[in-house]
Design a protein around this motif. Structure first.
Motif, PDB file in Angstrom:
ATOM      1  N   LEU A 110       0.841  -1.197   0.000  1.00 28.81           N
ATOM      2  CA  LEU A 110       0.000   0.000   0.000  1.00 28.81           C
ATOM      3  C   LEU A 110       0.875   1.247   0.000  1.00 28.81           C
ATOM      4  CD1 LEU A 110      -3.036   0.771   0.179  1.00 28.81           C
ATOM      5  CD2 LEU A 110      -2.711   0.993   2.645  1.00 28.81           C
ATOM      6  N   PRO A 111       0.882   2.020  -1.069  1.00 29.14           N
ATOM      7  CA  PRO A 111       1.742   3.222  -1.117  1.00 29.14           C
ATOM      8  C   PRO A 111       1.098   4.395  -0.387  1.00 29.14           C
ATOM      9  CG  PRO A 111       0.564   2.993  -3.192  1.00 29.14           C
ATOM     10  CD  PRO A 111       0.185   1.798  -2.351  1.00 29.14           C
ATOM     11  N   PHE A 112       1.933   5.220   0.228  1.00 31.56           N
ATOM     12  CA  PHE A 112       1.430   6.409   0.907  1.00 31.56           C
ATOM     13  C   PHE A 112       0.693   7.319  -0.073  1.00 31.56           C
ATOM     14  CE2 PHE A 112       3.418   4.617   4.213  1.00 31.56           C
ATOM     15  CZ  PHE A 112       4.205   5.368   5.075  1.00 31.56           C
ATOM     16  N   GLU A 113       1.222   7.420  -1.296  1.00 31.30           N
ATOM     17  CA  GLU A 113       0.628   8.337  -2.267  1.00 31.30           C
ATOM     18  C   GLU A 113      -0.801   7.936  -2.641  1.00 31.30           C
ATOM     19  OE1 GLU A 113       3.410   6.776  -2.554  1.00 31.30           O
ATOM     20  OE2 GLU A 113       5.025   8.254  -2.606  1.00 31.30           O
ATOM     21  N   GLY A 114      -1.092   6.633  -2.563  1.00 29.68           N
ATOM     22  CA  GLY A 114      -2.412   6.172  -2.972  1.00 29.68           C
ATOM     23  C   GLY A 114      -3.497   6.403  -1.940  1.00 29.68           C
ATOM     24  N   ILE A 115      -3.138   6.687  -0.695  1.00 27.80           N
ATOM     25  CA  ILE A 115      -4.149   6.845   0.353  1.00 27.80           C
ATOM     26  C   ILE A 115      -4.106   8.220   1.002  1.00 27.80           C
ATOM     27  CG2 ILE A 115      -4.165   4.382   0.862  1.00 27.80           C
ATOM     28  CD1 ILE A 115      -2.443   5.014   3.307  1.00 27.80           C
ATOM     29  N   VAL A 116      -3.250   9.112   0.508  1.00 28.03           N
ATOM     30  CA  VAL A 116      -3.105  10.401   1.177  1.00 28.03           C
ATOM     31  C   VAL A 116      -4.385  11.232   1.080  1.00 28.03           C
ATOM     32  CG1 VAL A 116      -2.121  11.548  -0.850  1.00 28.03           C
ATOM     33  CG2 VAL A 116      -1.586  12.395   1.443  1.00 28.03           C
ATOM     34  N   ILE A 117      -5.100  11.131  -0.030  1.00 24.72           N
ATOM     35  CA  ILE A 117      -6.348  11.900  -0.163  1.00 24.72           C
ATOM     36  C   ILE A 117      -7.430  11.354   0.769  1.00 24.72           C
ATOM     37  CG2 ILE A 117      -8.205  12.550  -1.741  1.00 24.72           C
ATOM     38  CD1 ILE A 117      -6.153  12.729  -3.960  1.00 24.72           C
ATOM     39  N   PRO A 118      -7.675  10.023   0.806  1.00 19.55           N
ATOM     40  CA  PRO A 118      -8.634   9.519   1.807  1.00 19.55           C
ATOM     41  C   PRO A 118      -8.229   9.864   3.237  1.00 19.55           C
ATOM     42  CG  PRO A 118      -8.217   7.849   0.151  1.00 19.55           C
ATOM     43  CD  PRO A 118      -7.243   8.946  -0.099  1.00 19.55           C
ATOM     44  N   LEU A 119      -6.929   9.812   3.522  1.00 15.45           N
ATOM     45  CA  LEU A 119      -6.464  10.175   4.860  1.00 15.45           C
ATOM     46  C   LEU A 119      -6.771  11.632   5.180  1.00 15.45           C
ATOM     47  CD1 LEU A 119      -2.989   8.435   5.352  1.00 15.45           C
ATOM     48  CD2 LEU A 119      -5.064   8.109   6.710  1.00 15.45           C
ATOM     49  N   TYR A 120      -6.636  12.484   4.186  1.00 21.16           N
ATOM     50  CA  TYR A 120      -6.914  13.914   4.386  1.00 21.16           C
ATOM     51  C   TYR A 120      -8.361  14.117   4.834  1.00 21.16           C
ATOM     52  CZ  TYR A 120      -7.595  18.866   3.356  1.00 21.16           C
ATOM     53  OH  TYR A 120      -7.907  20.195   3.441  1.00 21.16           O
ATOM     54  N   TYR A 121      -9.286  13.482   4.138  1.00 18.72           N
ATOM     55  CA  TYR A 121     -10.701  13.650   4.496  1.00 18.72           C
ATOM     56  C   TYR A 121     -11.035  12.955   5.819  1.00 18.72           C
ATOM     57  CZ  TYR A 121     -11.540  15.605  -0.128  1.00 18.72           C
ATOM     58  OH  TYR A 121     -11.520  16.416  -1.244  1.00 18.72           O
ATOM     59  N   GLN A 122     -10.386  11.834   6.079  1.00 16.11           N
ATOM     60  CA  GLN A 122     -10.642  11.147   7.346  1.00 16.11           C
ATOM     61  C   GLN A 122     -10.153  11.970   8.524  1.00 16.11           C
ATOM     62  OE1 GLN A 122      -8.720   7.339   7.794  1.00 16.11           O
ATOM     63  NE2 GLN A 122     -10.331   6.597   9.161  1.00 16.11           N
ATOM     64  N   MET A 123      -8.951  12.539   8.418  1.00 15.74           N
ATOM     65  CA  MET A 123      -8.431  13.387   9.492  1.00 15.74           C
ATOM     66  C   MET A 123      -9.290  14.644   9.661  1.00 15.74           C
ATOM     67  SD  MET A 123      -5.879  11.821  10.882  1.00 15.74           S
ATOM     68  CE  MET A 123      -6.756  10.282  10.542  1.00 15.74           C
ATOM     69  N   ARG A 124      -9.802  15.156   8.554  1.00 18.45           N
ATOM     70  CA  ARG A 124     -10.667  16.330   8.640  1.00 18.45           C
ATOM     71  C   ARG A 124     -11.953  15.991   9.371  1.00 18.45           C
ATOM     72  NH1 ARG A 124     -13.771  18.297   3.404  1.00 18.45           N
ATOM     73  NH2 ARG A 124     -14.872  16.400   4.051  1.00 18.45           N
ATOM     74  N   ASP A 125     -12.562  14.847   9.052  1.00 17.32           N
ATOM     75  CA  ASP A 125     -13.808  14.449   9.709  1.00 17.32           C
ATOM     76  C   ASP A 125     -13.596  14.168  11.193  1.00 17.32           C
ATOM     77  OD1 ASP A 125     -15.030  14.679   7.259  1.00 17.32           O
ATOM     78  OD2 ASP A 125     -14.920  12.530   6.801  1.00 17.32           O
ATOM     79  N   LEU A 126     -12.393  13.711  11.555  1.00 12.05           N
ATOM     80  CA  LEU A 126     -12.097  13.441  12.962  1.00 12.05           C
ATOM     81  C   LEU A 126     -11.680  14.694  13.724  1.00 12.05           C
ATOM     82  CD1 LEU A 126     -10.100  10.081  12.634  1.00 12.05           C
ATOM     83  CD2 LEU A 126     -12.441  10.376  13.472  1.00 12.05           C
ATOM     84  N   GLY A 127     -11.524  15.796  13.011  1.00 12.36           N
ATOM     85  CA  GLY A 127     -11.099  17.036  13.649  1.00 12.36           C
ATOM     86  C   GLY A 127      -9.636  17.076  14.002  1.00 12.36           C
ATOM     87  N   LEU A 128      -8.840  16.239  13.377  1.00 13.69           N
ATOM     88  CA  LEU A 128      -7.405  16.162  13.683  1.00 13.69           C
ATOM     89  C   LEU A 128      -6.541  16.838  12.633  1.00 13.69           C
ATOM     90  CD1 LEU A 128      -7.218  12.429  14.843  1.00 13.69           C
ATOM     91  CD2 LEU A 128      -7.424  14.476  16.272  1.00 13.69           C
ATOM     92  N   LEU A 129      -7.137  17.304  11.555  1.00 13.28           N
ATOM     93  CA  LEU A 129      -6.373  17.912  10.479  1.00 13.28           C
ATOM     94  C   LEU A 129      -5.631  19.145  10.992  1.00 13.28           C
ATOM     95  CD1 LEU A 129      -5.945  17.403   7.433  1.00 13.28           C
ATOM     96  CD2 LEU A 129      -7.667  19.169   6.996  1.00 13.28           C
ATOM     97  N   GLY A 130      -4.360  19.226  10.674  1.00 20.57           N
ATOM     98  CA  GLY A 130      -3.543  20.347  11.115  1.00 20.57           C
ATOM     99  C   GLY A 130      -2.821  20.107  12.425  1.00 20.57           C
ATOM    100  N   SER A 131      -3.122  18.995  13.105  1.00 25.13           N
ATOM    101  CA  SER A 131      -2.437  18.673  14.362  1.00 25.13           C
ATOM    102  C   SER A 131      -1.416  17.569  14.126  1.00 25.13           C
ATOM    103  CB  SER A 131      -3.441  18.233  15.426  1.00 25.13           C
ATOM    104  OG  SER A 131      -4.026  16.990  15.075  1.00 25.13           O
ATOM    105  N   ARG A 132      -0.540  17.354  15.090  1.00 25.49           N
ATOM    106  CA  ARG A 132       0.449  16.289  14.957  1.00 25.49           C
ATOM    107  C   ARG A 132      -0.195  14.910  14.969  1.00 25.49           C
ATOM    108  NH1 ARG A 132       3.004  19.925  18.609  1.00 25.49           N
ATOM    109  NH2 ARG A 132       4.760  21.017  17.628  1.00 25.49           N
ATOM    110  N   TRP A 133      -1.381  14.791  15.554  1.00 26.08           N
ATOM    111  CA  TRP A 133      -2.073  13.504  15.536  1.00 26.08           C
ATOM    112  C   TRP A 133      -2.391  13.071  14.115  1.00 26.08           C
ATOM    113  CZ3 TRP A 133      -1.765  10.523  19.505  1.00 26.08           C
ATOM    114  CH2 TRP A 133      -1.715  11.059  20.796  1.00 26.08           C
ATOM    115  N   ALA A 134      -2.551  14.027  13.206  1.00 25.27           N
ATOM    116  CA  ALA A 134      -2.825  13.698  11.808  1.00 25.27           C
ATOM    117  C   ALA A 134      -1.635  13.017  11.150  1.00 25.27           C
ATOM    118  CB  ALA A 134      -3.194  14.966  11.036  1.00 25.27           C
ATOM    119  N   ILE A 135      -0.468  13.146  11.743  1.00 22.65           N
ATOM    120  CA  ILE A 135       0.725  12.446  11.248  1.00 22.65           C
ATOM    121  C   ILE A 135       0.959  11.163  12.040  1.00 22.65           C
ATOM    122  CG2 ILE A 135       3.201  12.621  10.811  1.00 22.65           C
ATOM    123  CD1 ILE A 135       2.905  15.635  10.685  1.00 22.65           C
TER     124      ILE A 135
END
Length: 274
Positions: free
Chosen positions: A114-139
Motif C-alpha cells: 500500500l503506497p502512501f501516495e495512494g491513500i493520502v487523499i482519503p487520509l486527508y478527508y478522514q483526518m478532517r472528519d475526525l477534527g485532527l487535520l492540522g495537528s500532529r495527531w494527523a501524522i
C-alpha cells in the motif's frame, strides 16, 4: 567458497565506487553551504572564505529548535506504539499461530504494497472528519497504521526462528502468553527490536508527504516536512538552503552511525537463521 584475488579486487573497487557515489551528494551540499549567501556556487569549488555562519543562520531562520521538538514528539508518538503492537502481533503470528493466522499474514503482506501516495487523499478527508487535520495527531495515527504491516512481519520473522521448546518450557512452568512474550521472547529479540526501532525512527523523522498534506503549520511537521516551507522561503539562496538541508539530515545520520552495529547485527542474525 573460495574467492579469487581478481574477484576480491573487483568487489572492493565496486564498493569504493558505490561509497563515492553515495558520499558525493553530501560533500556537494557541504561545500555549497559554505559559500556566501545569495551566490550560485560552481560545482564542488571550495570557497575562498568559508561562511560557517550559514549553518547558524539556517538554524535560526528555519527555527530548527522548534522543529526538532516537533519531530521528537511525532517520533515519540509513533515508534513506541508501533513497536509494542508490532511485537505482540509478530509473536502471535510467529509462535502462537492462532486460528486464521495464515489469512492475517496475507493481509499484512498486502499491506506492505500500500503506497502512501495512494491513500493520502482519503487520509486527508478522514483526518478532517475526525477534527485532527492540522495537528500532529494527523501524522502520528496514520503512520502507526502504515508502519504496522512491516513491523508485524519484521518481528514475526524473528519469532518463527525461536525454538518451540522455549515456549513449551514456559507453559510447563505456568507462564501465560504475556509472561512468555515479555519475560522470555522479548529479551531474545533485542537485536530485531533495535533494528526495527532504527528503521521506524528514520522513516518517521524523514516523513515528508503526510506532513505537508495533513499539517499546514510547518512548526508542527517533521523536520523533513518543514523543509518544503524552508525551501519556499529561501529557495533562491542556494548556500542557505544547502545548510538547512544538512542540518535536517544530521539527526538521522547520527542515529544510524551510533546504532549501526545493532542494525547490522539484526540483519546478520536473520540471514544466519534463514
Amino acid at each position: 567458497m573460495i574467492v579469487s584475488r581478481s574477484e576480491s579486487l573487483v568487489g572492493r573497487v565496486a564498493l569504493v565506487l558505490l561509497m563515492a557515489v553515495t558520499v558525493l551528494p553530501f560533500v556537494s551540499l557541504f561545500v555549497t553551504a559554505l559559500h556566501p549567501t545569495g551566490t550560485y556556487p560552481p560545482g564542488l569549488a571550495w570557497p575562498e572564505d568559508p561562511q560557517w555562519g550559514n549553518f547558524l543562520l539556517a538554524f535560526e531562520s528555519a527555527q530548527m529548535g522548534r522543529l526538532l521538538w516537533s519531530s521528537a514528539l511525532i517520533v515519540a508518538g509513533v515508534v513506541p506504539v508501533a513497536m509494542i503492537i508490532g511485537t505482540a502481533a509478530g509473536f502471535a503470528f510467529g509462535q502462537v499461530r492462532m486460528p486464521g493466522h495464515r489469512i492475517g499474514f496475507i493481509v499484512f503482506v498486502l499491506g506492505l504494497t500500500l503506497p502512501f501516495e495512494g491513500i493520502v487523499i482519503p487520509l486527508y478527508y478522514q483526518m478532517r472528519d475526525l477534527g485532527l487535520l492540522g495537528s500532529r495527531w494527523a501524522i502520528v495515527l496514520p503512520l502507526i497504521g502504515l508502519f504496522m504491516p512491516f513491523a508485524v512481519l519484521w518481528m514475526r520473522a524473528h519469532f518463527v526462528t525461536v525454538p518451540k521448546e522455549l515456549t513449551e518450557a514456559a507453559q510447563i512452568d505456568g507462564a501465560n502468553l504475556w509472561q512468555q512474550l515479555w519475560r522470555i521472547h522479548v529479551p531474545l529479540a533485542r537485536p530485531a527490536l533495535a533494528s526495527l526501532a532504527i528503521l521506524l525512527f528514520l522513516w518517521t523523522w524523514n516523513q515528508f508527504l503526510l506532513a505537508i498534506v495533513l499539517v499546514d503549520d510547518p512548526l508542527k511537521r517533521t523536520m523533513a516536512g518543514a523543509l518544503g516551507a524552508f525551501q519556499g522561503q529561501w529557495g533562491t539562496d542556494i548556500p542557505l538552503l544547502c545548510a538547512g538541508s544538512l542540518l535536517i539530515l544530521t539527526p538521522t545520520l547520527l542515529v544510524f552511525v551510533i546504532f549501526q552495529r545493532q542494525f547490522v547485527s539484526a540483519l546478520l542474525q536473520g540471514s544466519v537463521k534463514g
